[in-house]
Motif scaffolding. Structure first.
Motif, PDB file in Angstrom:
ATOM      1  N   GLU A 137       0.836  -1.211   0.000  1.00 37.58           N
ATOM      2  CA  GLU A 137       0.000   0.000   0.000  1.00 37.58           C
ATOM      3  C   GLU A 137       0.869   1.259   0.000  1.00 37.58           C
ATOM      4  O   GLU A 137       0.564   2.245  -0.686  1.00 37.58           O
ATOM      5  CB  GLU A 137      -0.916  -0.007   1.229  1.00 37.58           C
ATOM      6  N   THR A 138       1.953   1.243   0.760  1.00 41.13           N
ATOM      7  CA  THR A 138       2.851   2.396   0.830  1.00 41.13           C
ATOM      8  C   THR A 138       3.564   2.611  -0.493  1.00 41.13           C
ATOM      9  O   THR A 138       3.733   3.755  -0.947  1.00 41.13           O
ATOM     10  CB  THR A 138       3.875   2.212   1.966  1.00 41.13           C
ATOM     11  N   LEU A 139       3.999   1.536  -1.136  1.00 44.04           N
ATOM     12  CA  LEU A 139       4.662   1.652  -2.434  1.00 44.04           C
ATOM     13  C   LEU A 139       3.733   2.268  -3.471  1.00 44.04           C
ATOM     14  O   LEU A 139       4.127   3.169  -4.226  1.00 44.04           O
ATOM     15  CB  LEU A 139       5.137   0.276  -2.910  1.00 44.04           C
ATOM     16  N   ILE A 140       2.498   1.803  -3.509  1.00 40.90           N
ATOM     17  CA  ILE A 140       1.518   2.342  -4.470  1.00 40.90           C
ATOM     18  C   ILE A 140       1.322   3.836  -4.227  1.00 40.90           C
ATOM     19  O   ILE A 140       1.310   4.641  -5.164  1.00 40.90           O
ATOM     20  CB  ILE A 140       0.179   1.581  -4.359  1.00 40.90           C
ATOM     21  N   ALA A 141       1.168   4.216  -2.957  1.00 41.15           N
ATOM     22  CA  ALA A 141       0.948   5.624  -2.620  1.00 41.15           C
ATOM     23  C   ALA A 141       2.150   6.477  -3.018  1.00 41.15           C
ATOM     24  O   ALA A 141       1.994   7.576  -3.572  1.00 41.15           O
ATOM     25  CB  ALA A 141       0.668   5.759  -1.125  1.00 41.15           C
ATOM     26  N   CYS A 142       3.346   6.006  -2.761  1.00 48.39           N
ATOM     27  CA  CYS A 142       4.561   6.761  -3.112  1.00 48.39           C
ATOM     28  C   CYS A 142       4.670   6.957  -4.619  1.00 48.39           C
ATOM     29  O   CYS A 142       5.040   8.044  -5.092  1.00 48.39           O
ATOM     30  CB  CYS A 142       5.794   6.038  -2.596  1.00 48.39           C
ATOM     31  N   ASN A 143       4.366   5.922  -5.372  1.00 44.97           N
ATOM     32  CA  ASN A 143       4.429   6.027  -6.832  1.00 44.97           C
ATOM     33  C   ASN A 143       3.397   7.019  -7.353  1.00 44.97           C
ATOM     34  O   ASN A 143       3.676   7.824  -8.247  1.00 44.97           O
ATOM     35  CB  ASN A 143       4.204   4.653  -7.462  1.00 44.97           C
TER      36      ASN A 143
END
Length: 449
Positions: A345-351
């Motif tokens: 979830e954090t990776l998706i948000a950062c991207n």
């Protein structure tokens, strides 16, 4: 006649003894100042190319009277400790993950006859523990106690403990002795403009190691300090550079004249002031380090970081990027609300938000912080071996919704994915801020991983 000769001899002997005593007083003492770093952390950090110096020791060296002391400064990031040399005094700044390593350094020098003084965050948090490994300790902020200790040590009357009783002013601070820093050029420029933070996040130890008062340094003195930096690049070593917005604006207006490039740590909610961002960019800012910590509002609230509003992330981050400033996000994994889904979830948000870079950490319950006391009471601390408390290579506690291994593996997975070519490309396309610098930084992190 014989009595006269005897009297003259006694007088000469007295004068000679007085001269010898004066010469002994005037003799300079050798002081070794160590920024310690154990092998585990050193191996982790050396893979990253943009590590600025720890400013503490060059700054404290600025207080030393060189007519009384010969100074040797050692930073274990890129230097070896000269154990074969003799020093009258060895000064070590101690943070928690390096505490065990620092105690071993102290033991080695004490066996050789050197006196050892310790200060820094861990000594301030656990003074009685530190005292059992050295000769003297300096607890709390050192602007008043460090010079007093140096004078007392030189005159052979130093006390075991020096405490910060009053809130030190940031006026009249010395220029750090950056000439003592070796093997650095681009990364030796660190500057102090303010101290403290208005907030009280439960994992942070600022309230325990600093006097609870946000302070600013006179602007003209900050500018003079920055002029002393030979490199075009520097960082503000402040915990919250925007802690006083009006002060920050006045400082940056003066900073524009120097035409340097810099970075600073700020809180996201203070970045809603577009005039502030515009002035920062004009003054040469290229990067903000922003403690986002989490993309879960529930997680942020659990560690008293409610000043971050996840629903406002996109708007504020877009505003920062629009003003040509990049974002290095501080991200923490292991909050009590985190599940195994948090990494993806954090990776998706950062991207999606175009986060330019990320400093990723495992939650670390540092001594005397609210979160440490909570976990201690709940029986969730794995160890009191402080080597585990580095937030990068080990897990020091039992997470609520996953195992220690799952937390560590998820953290490593996120770092690899965040600095994958695919993620770098996606994020830079969204950000569009400082493209060449960002590309070089991201590729550097990728190679280190």
């Amino acid at each position: 006649m014989e009595n006269s000769i005897i009297l003259q001899r006694l007088l000469r002997r007295g004068r000679n003894e007085k001269l010898i005593k004066q010469d002994r007083v005037k003799k300079r003492k050798k002081i070794l100042m160590i920024t310690a770093e154990n092998k585990e952390i050193n191996s982790f950090r050396k893979k990253q190319f943009n590590n600025f110096i720890q400013i503490t020791m060059p700054y404290l060296a600025g207080f030393i009277d060189e007519s009384k002391y010969d100074i040797v400064l050692i930073d274990e990031y890129n230097q070896r400790i000269p154990y074969d040399n003799h020093f009258d005094l060895v000064a070590i700044t101690v943070n928690t993950p390096n505490a065990v390593h620092c105690y071993k350094i102290a033991e080695n020098f004490k066996q050789q006859g050197s006196k050892v003084v310790m200060g820094g965050p861990h000594v301030t948090l656990l003074p009685e523990e530190a005292m059992s490994y050295c000769d003297y300790i300096i607890v709390g902020e050192a602007e008043e106690t460090w010079p007093k200790f140096l004078e007392d040590f030189y005159n052979d009357c130093a006390k075991e403990k020096y405490m910060c009783d009053d809130i030190p002013s940031l006026r009249g601070l010395p220029i750090p002795k950056r000439n003592l820093v070796k093997k650095r050029f681009l990364t030796k420029g660190a500057v102090i403009a303010t101290r403290g933070c208005p907030y009280k996040c439960s994992y942070c130890n600022l309230k325990q190691i600093y006097c609870d008062s946000f302070r600013t340094r006179p602007i003209e003195e900050v500018i003079e300090d920055i002029k002393n930096i030979r490199s075009k690049y520097f960082v503000f070593w402040d915990d919250n550079f925007f802690g006083d917005i009006e002060y920050a604006k006045k400082l940056m207006i003066e900073l524009r004249k120097l035409k340097k490039k810099w970075a600073a740590q700020v809180t996201l909610e203070r970045c809603q002031d577009e005039e502030l961002l515009k002035i920062a960019k004009e003054a040469g800012c290229i990067y903000f380090f922003v403690g986002l910590e989490s993309f879960s509002q529930e997680g942020l609230n659990s560690v008293n970081k409610g000043i971050n509003n996840v629903d406002k992330y996109k708007k504020i981050i877009n505003l920062i990027h629009h003003n040509g400033i990049s974002i290095q996000a501080g991200i923490i994994f292991g909050l009590d609300t985190d599940t195994k889904d948090i990494f993806k979830e954090t990776l998706i948000a950062c991207n999606e938000l175009g986060i330019d870079g990320a400093t990723v950490s495992i939650l670390t319950p540092l001594p005397r912080t609210p979160i440490y006391e909570q976990m201690k009471n709940e029986g969730r601390l794995n160890t009191t071996d402080w080597t585990y408390y580095n937030g990068k290579t080990r897990v020091a506690f039992k997470p609520k919704n996953m195992t220690e291994d799952e937390l560590y593996e998820g953290y490593i997975w996120f770092r690899k994915q965040f600095y994958s070519i695919k993620s770098i490309w996606r994020r830079l396309r969204v950000s569009k801020a400082n493209i060449l610098y960002n590309l070089a930084m991201n590729l550097g992190y990728k190679l280190s991983i």
